[in-house]
Design a protein around this motif. Structure first.
Motif, PDB file in Angstrom:
ATOM      1  N   TYR A 146       0.853  -1.187   0.000  1.00  0.00           N
ATOM      2  CA  TYR A 146       0.000   0.000   0.000  1.00  0.00           C
ATOM      3  C   TYR A 146       0.882   1.227   0.000  1.00  0.00           C
ATOM      4  O   TYR A 146       1.845   1.313   0.770  1.00  0.00           O
ATOM      5  N   PRO A 197       0.615   5.396   0.377  1.00  0.00           N
ATOM      6  CA  PRO A 197      -0.251   6.539   0.625  1.00  0.00           C
ATOM      7  C   PRO A 197      -0.103   7.617  -0.451  1.00  0.00           C
ATOM      8  O   PRO A 197      -0.880   8.568  -0.461  1.00  0.00           O
ATOM      9  N   VAL A 198       0.845   7.467  -1.330  1.00  0.00           N
ATOM     10  CA  VAL A 198       1.005   8.440  -2.413  1.00  0.00           C
ATOM     11  C   VAL A 198       0.143   8.047  -3.617  1.00  0.00           C
ATOM     12  O   VAL A 198      -0.640   8.837  -4.129  1.00  0.00           O
ATOM     13  N   SER A 199       0.236   6.786  -4.030  1.00  0.00           N
ATOM     14  CA  SER A 199      -0.615   6.356  -5.145  1.00  0.00           C
ATOM     15  C   SER A 199      -1.980   5.925  -4.627  1.00  0.00           C
ATOM     16  O   SER A 199      -2.940   5.859  -5.379  1.00  0.00           O
ATOM     17  N   GLU A 200      -2.072   5.649  -3.332  1.00  0.00           N
ATOM     18  CA  GLU A 200      -3.300   5.133  -2.712  1.00  0.00           C
ATOM     19  C   GLU A 200      -3.770   3.845  -3.360  1.00  0.00           C
ATOM     20  O   GLU A 200      -4.962   3.522  -3.339  1.00  0.00           O
ATOM     21  N   TYR A 233      -4.933  18.011   1.235  1.00  0.00           N
ATOM     22  CA  TYR A 233      -5.156  16.652   0.715  1.00  0.00           C
ATOM     23  C   TYR A 233      -6.165  16.682  -0.428  1.00  0.00           C
ATOM     24  O   TYR A 233      -5.949  16.086  -1.485  1.00  0.00           O
ATOM     25  N   ARG A 257      -4.895  18.722  -3.489  1.00  0.00           N
ATOM     26  CA  ARG A 257      -4.097  17.856  -4.351  1.00  0.00           C
ATOM     27  C   ARG A 257      -5.011  17.049  -5.289  1.00  0.00           C
ATOM     28  O   ARG A 257      -4.796  16.978  -6.489  1.00  0.00           O
ATOM     29  N   GLN A 275      -5.231  12.191   4.337  1.00  0.00           N
ATOM     30  CA  GLN A 275      -4.532  10.949   4.671  1.00  0.00           C
ATOM     31  C   GLN A 275      -3.034  11.228   4.700  1.00  0.00           C
ATOM     32  O   GLN A 275      -2.463  11.740   3.742  1.00  0.00           O
ATOM     33  N   LYS A 276      -2.422  10.847   5.814  1.00  0.00           N
ATOM     34  CA  LYS A 276      -0.982  11.103   5.951  1.00  0.00           C
ATOM     35  C   LYS A 276      -0.174  10.335   4.918  1.00  0.00           C
ATOM     36  O   LYS A 276      -0.502   9.208   4.594  1.00  0.00           O
ATOM     37  N   GLY A 277       0.896  10.943   4.493  1.00  0.00           N
ATOM     38  CA  GLY A 277       1.778  10.288   3.531  1.00  0.00           C
ATOM     39  C   GLY A 277       1.531  10.753   2.105  1.00  0.00           C
ATOM     40  O   GLY A 277       2.355  10.546   1.226  1.00  0.00           O
ATOM     41  N   MET A 278       0.370  11.386   1.876  1.00  0.00           N
ATOM     42  CA  MET A 278       0.127  11.943   0.543  1.00  0.00           C
ATOM     43  C   MET A 278       1.087  13.103   0.353  1.00  0.00           C
ATOM     44  O   MET A 278       1.276  13.911   1.275  1.00  0.00           O
ATOM     45  N   SER A 279       1.681  13.189  -0.812  1.00  0.00           N
ATOM     46  CA  SER A 279       2.792  14.130  -0.960  1.00  0.00           C
ATOM     47  C   SER A 279       2.887  14.685  -2.366  1.00  0.00           C
ATOM     48  O   SER A 279       2.108  14.314  -3.250  1.00  0.00           O
ATOM     49  N   TYR A 297       4.844  13.841  -4.378  1.00  0.00           N
ATOM     50  CA  TYR A 297       5.267  12.782  -5.285  1.00  0.00           C
ATOM     51  C   TYR A 297       4.075  12.138  -5.996  1.00  0.00           C
ATOM     52  O   TYR A 297       4.251  11.249  -6.825  1.00  0.00           O
ATOM     53  N   VAL A 299      -7.710   4.825   2.692  1.00  0.00           N
ATOM     54  CA  VAL A 299      -8.223   5.066   1.346  1.00  0.00           C
ATOM     55  C   VAL A 299      -7.904   3.884   0.421  1.00  0.00           C
ATOM     56  O   VAL A 299      -6.741   3.493   0.273  1.00  0.00           O
TER      57      VAL A 299
END
Lengths: 760, 760
Positions: free
Chosen positions: A688, A690-693, B288, B291, B345-349, B351, B469
């Motif tokens: 998993y 969290p960037v591409s989800e 979030y 983005r 959601q944490k980690g979304m960036s 990238y 997610v």
């Protein structure tokens, strides 16, 4: 057998002793074949040698990793010189100012000494000399350290151990500036500082010095290294063989609860080298302490090799020191972090300075293994001496090769007969299986426990120790009481606790007498790595027999772990069996209640530290738990019946100082049960981000696992995947040999095979 | 005022509408000044243009980051082509097979289309065509998606939102193969697939389409993009301005509890662009969702810019879209992770693929800001179109410069008058201070809350959302009920909860009417960055006034955070004020009891999710808590009196599905208090390495902080460090202007200054 062993060891030591005495007398007549001998060539000779200095100076500016390390050292020492010398009156525990300052000082003594040799700049020699004289002036009248906690209080530090650290490093500094000093100056330092210092940590503290223990190894090395610099035969003899009549009580214990007096009366560096290392190079206290102990072992051995090459220290016990470096590197995960067996602080790794020493020395004296160069590249620094030069040249010449970690089985015990530790590796998975001896005072009561890693991330954790090393506000940086009440207890580990009590009742005296026994290991097949061992003494009347395998199966995305714990007992018991998974619960397949109020699981043996977050009855066939950690999914599938209970627990009860990490476990409980088989599969699957989800392959691939046969001869487990493919694993409970032929009928199928196990 | 605003917006929209209608009719007569117009040049014209294709082909093999992205795309699409096309009958929620497959398909439609254009290889065009025809055959008779959870069910997916995603990407694929298809083929696809698809997500689902909401933005962009490809003026009008008579109930709500009908009846892409973005480019739902929304905003805008350059979409609202990209990048921490304000959601960036789009398009259409090139370098991929080419060439030519994040204040609300978000930056410290509007349906009840970061690591956390997610087993990957019962509640945030109830009683209808108010911010001084705001509506009769500063002080190792929360009320209340620190407790200076049994802190408004791990009476002067996280020490020092209570809590009570993270907080409680000042300093200090085992500077540098003055006019806090240096910070509670002159006598000292605050 036991007597024979003792006799042999005694004989060996005697021969060595004689050889040594002979060599001392004959040192000028005999010529050593070892060309690195610098015995007769003046100073430095201990670690960096006169010949080494010349070579280093010739290569400087042309050996990137060495040059970079030198630059860092120079910046560090220059900053300290600018700051001025401070040798405060000792007062603090670890983490406190006087402790930290004296610790920093001994590193400076060594580093500045090396800088003097390499850069030929007198300011460094003067700095070392001035600091030594300041210490000499203070040491004469220095009382024992005011902190009274240690069984062996030092003078500069609260324990002799740290004083020994000081002397090991200071000896190197002294060696480097030996020729810079006048004979009178040397006389002053040796009389006022080095000799009384060496005496204090040895003859004045035999309970510290005369043991088989990592503490003593430091003491022995300290005395031995200053002896080599001063050319003091009596001190060197004391270093190698200990003190003869130490007057120690054979029941005395240290602060950690370990026995002080060796039952066979052995002491000194050679005994320390003999005893805790197995022939495979495993150190019985575990990798964290092996790392710590490696420095004095290797640095003193290198000094001996340089000054007394005729002792052939690196060939001792079939080259055990070099094997130990290899074993230690293999006891690290994909990131280089050591597996925290026994009292091990997580995060300690082969990036530590001790391992820089170990890797560099093992490279120079162990046949220039190109794999070590790749570790040194990662470490990105080298020793500023002959071995560091060798590494730097090897890297510069492009000789580095990857250090390949494979599945290993490392025996424990001086003769390799006291169980061991196996690391099963397959792709990114690593399973660490512990069936070792007690591990001296740093051992945990965790027979047949395991931990599991994927690519350096913990999947099923070993808790490690309950301590924040050198963080003063946490109990002076020392062991916390939760180390004993929690971290050492059996319930803190991924193995069976019977009737709510730790193995050996949690008693060191009992645990020290026993070890688990290997049945077999087999790493010969690329598809499956297996180890099997049993434990008959943790609970008298009960035999625990655990078989673990890491299996590559084309029907699965990644290798998975098969875990079969077979229990047989002469009476009905309660078996508690936790899995300390790390991460967030994703999914369960069983019904449970979550209490509104969290209560501890029990009152003692570590149970008082666990909160029960959920409790339920198990399913008739399998219980499943999936979790997510660091972007990967994992699933535990375990065979249950509806009499079993399942708990979800969390560490952290009865923890008034917040010393514990609040981490979860799934715990299986079988009550009123005589014989039982716990059979489980742990999968790592999918990912998993969290960037591409994207959640990829987030479900277990297992439909069902089943114990299809279990008797005194065989235990068989079947694993069925979602597509309906079924595999069977059979372990022989009696005949584990590779050659044995087996035939077993289960339902309508007949299984026939040769060897320790069957899998298809 | 409010009426005037509406009138102006309506007028603007009318002018735009007229302009658009005119431009449609006149498109062949007028010549655009924008040289990127490809309106009359055939296809592709939407994102990649005919001219762009030519340039890309000429540079291929010579633009490393573009070439690498192209290679990845080719490998990905080739693998999918080999796998064969699958357009399964829709069935699953997010994370399930049919959902994941259709999602993957739309990415393939776009990517394969681009590959066809760039590589001129018909196999990609054929793949896109075949997939479209498969969809066309299915779509005609496709019923509404069987999952009934959404307020606006899609056909391919469980919600129209995802169907819109499909059409946004599919439009790009269609544009790329437009000329490859025969007119008859196009006719079939448009009649059987694209037009009914666009109608379904718009006129058949006005409750989804006709809103001011990120969902609708996707819907509008989807309809608009297919309209541009098909040259369908009616659909394009519907995209830009919405549906005129939608018949929506003004009280209807969506699944998240958000109102559907815009109170002023606005709809369509231009309204969506007008409404949620502030003039500073802040998007009211938080980073979030900003983005997420940026993709349709930017991709449709780029398409409009290419096909209808006369609309000057990038100049709309003073260039708000380009400002939004800059704002969004500034709402990320040192690692590029977005601050998880509201439902994030944490980690979304940065990238994420949306930010690759945002950065590339903003670079090409926003004046080629060289700072964006360094972000693109980190992203290490580009869009395979004209903007990606521009980025690749910029990087190749060595034009990249660091993207420097500074302290920013971003206003909220369409006119920038509804509070805002400030990010204070100083060295490695970042403080995110939220005094914004509700944030639509994704808003949290957290007025004047904050979070704190050090070099990308959370020190004081914002919990973010309670959702995994796209992880199917966690509630279909959708919002979990704990998002409402925990994550949105005030007690889950680092701000004040009065009398155990969330701000605005946790009611969206009330919260949506209000916003906090900025008093001042001042980033002009390198030594101190300050922001101050107040909130008068969260609890009627109570005013919360919070001032936060990040202060560089030569007597401290690192900058520290000063936090002054001043509360005034017309009656006595209970004020609960948590700090969600992350890490292991190192040290406290107050007495507390740790209960044997953990009980929840309360029964509702999120309190039911907190366990009380410790409870104690505060000290008369200061309460201190130190913790260790990721190798750094932190200390919170806060002014207390001995009537205050201190709680150590842990998230995770009433969490039967293990949906929450079990993380700690320190909570201060003042009971039966009318007016109060909470004054605190949070230090980040020192370091700990488990490899070197060195604990450096592990103690707080503060002896005492004190509120030395507090009245309606001024609040003053003094900070004394261990060396006895004392600093005073004074904030004016009435006159925050930069020009105001102040004079205040405290004890024997007179303070005189000009401006919003005093610090010395």
């Amino acid at each position: 057998m036991e007597l024979n062993k003792k006799a042999i060891i005694s004989a060996c030591l005697s021969v060595l002793l004689l050889g040594f005495v002979f060599s001392c007398k004959a040192q000028n007549e005999t010529s050593s074949k070892n060309t690195q001998s610098s015995n007769s060539g003046g100073h430095p000779k201990l670690i960096i040698t006169k010949a080494g200095v010349e070579k280093i100076r010739a290569e400087l500016g042309n050996i990137p990793i060495f040059d970079a390390t030198l630059k860092m050292a120079q910046e560090e020492v220059d900053a300290e010189i600018a700051l001025g010398i401070d040798t405060p009156i000792p007062k603090d525990f670890s983490g406190g100012y006087t402790h930290v300052r004296h610790k920093r000082n001994f590193f400076m003594l060594e580093k500045a000494g090396l800088l003097y040799q390499i850069l030929d700049d007198e300011k460094y020699a003067k700095y070392v000399k001035d600091m030594f004289f300041q210490y000499a002036a203070m040491y004469k009248d220095l009382p024992v350290h005011p902190q009274t906690r240690s069984y062996a209080r030092g003078k500069l530090f609260w324990q002799c151990l740290n004083d020994s650290n000081w002397l090991v490093y200071a000896s190197q500094g002294y060696d480097c500036i030996y020729e810079y000093l006048s004979p009178e100056e040397r006389e002053t330092l040796e009389t006022d500082l080095f000799k009384p210092f060496a005496d204090y940590i040895s003859i004045e503290n035999p309970q510290f010095y005369n043991r088989v223990h990592n503490h003593s190894t430091w003491g022995n090395a300290a005395v031995g290294m200053i002896a080599l610099v001063m050319d003091d035969a009596e001190l060197l003899h004391r270093a190698l063989y200990g003190i003869e009549n130490d007057g120690l009580d054979k029941n005395a214990k240290d602060n950690d609860g370990g026995f002080i007096k060796d039952p066979e009366g052995r002491a000194g560096f050679l005994a320390n080298l003999e005893e805790p290392f197995s022939p495979d190079g495993y150190y019985t206290e575990g990798p964290y302490y092996q790392r710590y102990a490696m420095y004095p072992f290797l640095i003193f051995s290198e000094a001996l090799n340089n000054v007394k090459p005729e002792l052939k220290i690196f060939e001792h016990k079939d080259g055990v020191l070099l094997k130990a470096v290899d074993a230690l590197l293999n006891l690290s995960d994909a990131d280089g972090d050591f597996f925290p067996l026994n009292d091990g602080q997580k995060g300690m790794s082969y990036y530590s300075k001790e391992l820089v020493t170990a890797v560099d020395i093992a490279y120079l004296h162990g046949g220039k293994n190109a794999g070590l160069l790749s570790i040194a590249e990662k470490q990105n620094r080298v020793l500023l001496d002959d071995s560091g030069l060798a590494i730097a040249l090897g890297i510069k010449n492009g000789e580095a090769k990857p250090f390949e970690k494979k599945s290993v089985n490392l025996s424990d015990g001086p003769d390799g007969k006291q169980g061991g530790v196996a690391v099963l590796r397959n792709d990114d998975l690593e399973v660490v299986f512990k069936y070792a001896a007690q591990g001296l005072s740093h051992g945990h009561y965790d027979k047949l426990s395991f931990s599991m890693y994927e690519n350096g991330q913990e999947v099923i954790q070993d808790y490690g120790l309950a301590r924040f090393v050198n963080i003063e506000q946490k109990g002076g940086g020392n062991y916390l009481k939760e180390n004993k009440t929690w971290a050492k207890q059996t319930i803190a580990h991924n193995t069976i606790t019977q009737n709510g009590k730790s193995h050996f009742q949690g008693k060191y005296e009992i645990g020290s007498k026993h070890h688990s026994v290997l049945d077999f290991y087999d790493f010969s097949n690329d598809q499956i790595k297996v180890v099997s061992a049993h434990e008959a003494n943790a609970y008298p009347g009960t035999i625990l027999h655990r078989t673990m395998a890491v299996i590559s199966d084309k029907d699965f995305e990644k290798p998975y772990v098969l875990d079969i714990m077979r229990v047989t007992s002469d009476k009905a018991n309660q078996y508690d069996f936790p899995y300390y998974f790390l991460g967030q619960v994703m999914e369960t397949n069983f019904k449970y209640q979550t209490p509104e109020v969290l209560k501890p699981l029990g009152a003692k043996h570590g149970y008082q530290h666990l909160f029960v977050e959920a409790q339920g009855q198990a399913n008739q066939e399998n219980v499943k738990l999936s979790w997510l950690n660091a972007g990967r999914f994992h699933t535990l599938t375990t065979v249950t019946d509806n009499q079993d209970e399942v708990f979800l627990t969390r560490i952290g009860a009865a923890d008034p100082e917040f010393n514990l990490r609040k981490e979860p476990a799934l715990m299986l409980r079988k009550s009123q049960t005589k014989d039982a088989v716990f059979a489980s599969v742990i999968e790592s699957h999918g990912s998993y981000s969290p960037v591409s989800e994207n959640a990829v392959n987030s479900h277990s691939n297992i439909t069902k696992i089943e114990v299809i046969h279990n008797d005194a001869n065989y235990t068989a487990v079947s694993i069925m995947d979602l597509q309906g493919h079924s595999k069977v694993f059979i372990v022989s409970n009696k005949t584990a040999s590779k050659e044995a032929n087996h035939k077993l009928k289960i339902h309508d199928d007949t299984f026939q095979w040769t060897g320790s196990y069957y899998f298809k």
